[in-house]
Structure formats: structure tokens, C-alpha cells
Design a protein around this motif. Structure first.
Motif, PDB file in Angstrom:
ATOM      1  N   ASP A 109       6.688  15.813 -12.212  1.00 54.34           N
ATOM      2  CA  ASP A 109       6.068  14.538 -13.131  1.00 54.34           C
ATOM      3  C   ASP A 109       4.744  13.962 -12.472  1.00 54.34           C
ATOM      4  OD1 ASP A 109       7.934  14.777 -15.099  1.00 54.34           O
ATOM      5  OD2 ASP A 109       9.364  13.169 -14.216  1.00 54.34           O
ATOM      6  N   THR A 110       4.388  14.644 -11.458  1.00 54.49           N
ATOM      7  CA  THR A 110       3.192  14.105 -10.530  1.00 54.49           C
ATOM      8  C   THR A 110       2.174  14.820 -10.865  1.00 54.49           C
ATOM      9  OG1 THR A 110       3.723  15.451  -8.736  1.00 54.49           O
ATOM     10  CG2 THR A 110       4.721  13.413  -8.836  1.00 54.49           C
ATOM     11  N   THR A 111       0.993  14.481 -10.295  1.00 55.80           N
ATOM     12  CA  THR A 111      -0.252  15.032 -10.473  1.00 55.80           C
ATOM     13  C   THR A 111      -0.498  16.289 -10.008  1.00 55.80           C
ATOM     14  OG1 THR A 111      -1.324  13.686  -8.852  1.00 55.80           O
ATOM     15  CG2 THR A 111      -1.470  12.661 -11.197  1.00 55.80           C
ATOM     16  N   SER A 112       0.145  16.478  -8.783  1.00 52.70           N
ATOM     17  CA  SER A 112      -0.302  17.782  -8.163  1.00 52.70           C
ATOM     18  C   SER A 112       1.222  18.478  -7.835  1.00 52.70           C
ATOM     19  CB  SER A 112      -0.742  17.546  -6.642  1.00 52.70           C
ATOM     20  OG  SER A 112      -0.650  18.449  -5.767  1.00 52.70           O
ATOM     21  N   PRO A 113       1.236  19.848  -7.880  1.00 57.78           N
ATOM     22  CA  PRO A 113       2.243  20.572  -7.446  1.00 57.78           C
ATOM     23  C   PRO A 113       3.154  20.414  -6.014  1.00 57.78           C
ATOM     24  CG  PRO A 113       0.571  22.133  -7.979  1.00 57.78           C
ATOM     25  CD  PRO A 113       0.281  20.608  -7.943  1.00 57.78           C
ATOM     26  N   TYR A 114       2.164  19.866  -5.201  1.00 59.71           N
ATOM     27  CA  TYR A 114       2.453  19.605  -3.722  1.00 59.71           C
ATOM     28  C   TYR A 114       2.864  18.195  -3.559  1.00 59.71           C
ATOM     29  CZ  TYR A 114       0.220  23.969  -4.098  1.00 59.71           C
ATOM     30  OH  TYR A 114      -0.422  25.293  -4.501  1.00 59.71           O
ATOM     31  N   ASP A 115       3.017  17.201  -4.479  1.00 55.51           N
ATOM     32  CA  ASP A 115       3.261  15.871  -4.466  1.00 55.51           C
ATOM     33  C   ASP A 115       4.705  15.634  -4.058  1.00 55.51           C
ATOM     34  OD1 ASP A 115       0.707  15.116  -4.877  1.00 55.51           O
ATOM     35  OD2 ASP A 115       1.254  14.142  -6.990  1.00 55.51           O
ATOM     36  N   TYR A 116       5.026  14.732  -3.302  1.00 55.01           N
ATOM     37  CA  TYR A 116       6.384  14.240  -2.965  1.00 55.01           C
ATOM     38  C   TYR A 116       7.218  14.264  -4.147  1.00 55.01           C
ATOM     39  CZ  TYR A 116      10.262  10.993  -1.534  1.00 55.01           C
ATOM     40  OH  TYR A 116      11.638  10.542  -1.434  1.00 55.01           O
ATOM     41  N   ASN A 117       8.423  14.701  -4.044  1.00 59.52           N
ATOM     42  CA  ASN A 117       9.736  15.017  -4.987  1.00 59.52           C
ATOM     43  C   ASN A 117       9.539  16.210  -5.941  1.00 59.52           C
ATOM     44  OD1 ASN A 117      11.955  13.963  -4.984  1.00 59.52           O
ATOM     45  ND2 ASN A 117      11.591  12.478  -6.715  1.00 59.52           N
ATOM     46  N   THR A 118       8.164  17.119  -5.574  1.00 61.83           N
ATOM     47  CA  THR A 118       8.180  18.294  -6.292  1.00 61.83           C
ATOM     48  C   THR A 118       9.168  19.180  -5.998  1.00 61.83           C
ATOM     49  OG1 THR A 118       5.729  17.868  -6.618  1.00 61.83           O
ATOM     50  CG2 THR A 118       6.691  20.008  -6.899  1.00 61.83           C
ATOM     51  N   VAL A 119       9.825  19.992  -6.937  1.00 65.18           N
ATOM     52  CA  VAL A 119      10.582  20.981  -6.737  1.00 65.18           C
ATOM     53  C   VAL A 119       9.841  22.252  -7.147  1.00 65.18           C
ATOM     54  CG1 VAL A 119      13.001  21.917  -7.469  1.00 65.18           C
ATOM     55  CG2 VAL A 119      12.455  19.675  -7.427  1.00 65.18           C
TER      56      VAL A 119
ATOM     57  N   CYS B 171       0.780  -1.153  -0.023  1.00 64.04           N
ATOM     58  CA  CYS B 171       0.156  -0.049   0.125  1.00 64.04           C
ATOM     59  C   CYS B 171       0.699   1.283  -0.043  1.00 64.04           C
ATOM     60  CB  CYS B 171      -0.942  -0.075   1.273  1.00 64.04           C
ATOM     61  SG  CYS B 171      -2.039   1.556   1.367  1.00 64.04           S
ATOM     62  N   PHE B 172       0.675   2.044  -0.990  1.00 65.61           N
ATOM     63  CA  PHE B 172       1.672   3.245  -1.166  1.00 65.61           C
ATOM     64  C   PHE B 172       0.546   4.554  -0.675  1.00 65.61           C
ATOM     65  CE2 PHE B 172       3.437   0.362  -3.828  1.00 65.61           C
ATOM     66  CZ  PHE B 172       4.720   0.407  -3.341  1.00 65.61           C
ATOM     67  N   LEU B 173       1.310   5.475   0.229  1.00 68.24           N
ATOM     68  CA  LEU B 173       0.549   6.747   0.455  1.00 68.24           C
ATOM     69  C   LEU B 173       0.954   7.647  -0.284  1.00 68.24           C
ATOM     70  CD1 LEU B 173       0.998   6.340   4.407  1.00 68.24           C
ATOM     71  CD2 LEU B 173      -1.081   6.036   3.047  1.00 68.24           C
ATOM     72  N   ALA B 174       0.093   8.704  -0.810  1.00 63.58           N
ATOM     73  CA  ALA B 174       0.176   9.793  -1.541  1.00 63.58           C
ATOM     74  C   ALA B 174       0.785  10.872  -0.627  1.00 63.58           C
ATOM     75  CB  ALA B 174      -0.702  10.229  -2.390  1.00 63.58           C
ATOM     76  N   ILE B 175       2.240  11.157  -0.729  1.00 60.39           N
ATOM     77  CA  ILE B 175       2.825  11.997   0.367  1.00 60.39           C
ATOM     78  C   ILE B 175       2.609  13.375  -0.596  1.00 60.39           C
ATOM     79  CG2 ILE B 175       4.987  13.126   1.281  1.00 60.39           C
ATOM     80  CD1 ILE B 175       5.785  10.023   1.698  1.00 60.39           C
ATOM     81  N   GLN B 176       1.997  14.403   0.543  1.00 60.72           N
ATOM     82  CA  GLN B 176       1.929  15.701  -0.197  1.00 60.72           C
ATOM     83  C   GLN B 176       2.402  16.794   0.947  1.00 60.72           C
ATOM     84  OE1 GLN B 176      -2.163  16.336  -1.793  1.00 60.72           O
ATOM     85  NE2 GLN B 176      -1.350  16.039  -3.645  1.00 60.72           N
TER      86      GLN B 176
END
Length: 82
Positions: free
Chosen positions: A26-36, A3-8
Motif C-alpha cells: 500500500d506504499t508508493t514504491s514496490p521497494y518500500d518498507y513492508n512491501t511483499v 521525523c520519519f525516514l522512508a525505508i527502502q
């Protein structure tokens, strides 16, 4: 089964006055994990501090998982030119 959680990350510590933020992800939200998030100041202002921050995973919670991320470093600010 995995199970993976969507970290924001929150916007609370991200937004600053007199600045624009560009998100590279490359994620769906600008606040997702690994966003710069890269900062640039409005005309007539200059940036003091880091030019970019990354959404990172927070420390593990009691059950071993968390869905809340933290932005790297600290918020810069835009200083008015004199």
C-alpha cells in the motif's frame, strides 16, 4: 517533533533470472518498507526456495536511524525443468 525516514530495500538481492515478481503493498514504491515481493518462474522453470520476501528495516545505524532496508530470507531461484 518526529521525523520519519522512508525505508527502502535495494533490488540487488531481489531480482533473479527467469522469474517474475509481483509486489503487494500500500506504499508508493514496490521497494518500500513492508512491501511483499512474490516470485513466480517463467514457463519451463520451477521455483526453489521461498516464494515471497518482505522489505524489513535494517539494524540501527550509529545515529539510531537508517533509510536502508533488507529483504527477508534469501533469494530463491528458478530451475529449468528437465
Amino acid at each position: 517533533m518526529f521525523c520519519f525516514l522512508a525505508i527502502q530495500c535495494s533490488t540487488d538481492d531481489l531480482l533473479i533470472d527467469n522469474a517474475q515478481i509481483t509486489f503487494t503493498t500500500d506504499t508508493t514504491s514496490p521497494y518500500d518498507y513492508n512491501t511483499v515481493a512474490t516470485y513466480s518462474c517463467s514457463e519451463g522453470y520451477y521455483l526453489i526456495g521461498q516464494t515471497s520476501r518482505t522489505c524489513l528495516g535494517d539494524s540501527l545505524s550509529v545515529n539510531g536511524f537508517t533509510d536502508t532496508g533488507v529483504w527477508s530470507g534469501s533469494s530463491p531461484f528458478c530451475q529449468r525443468m528437465s
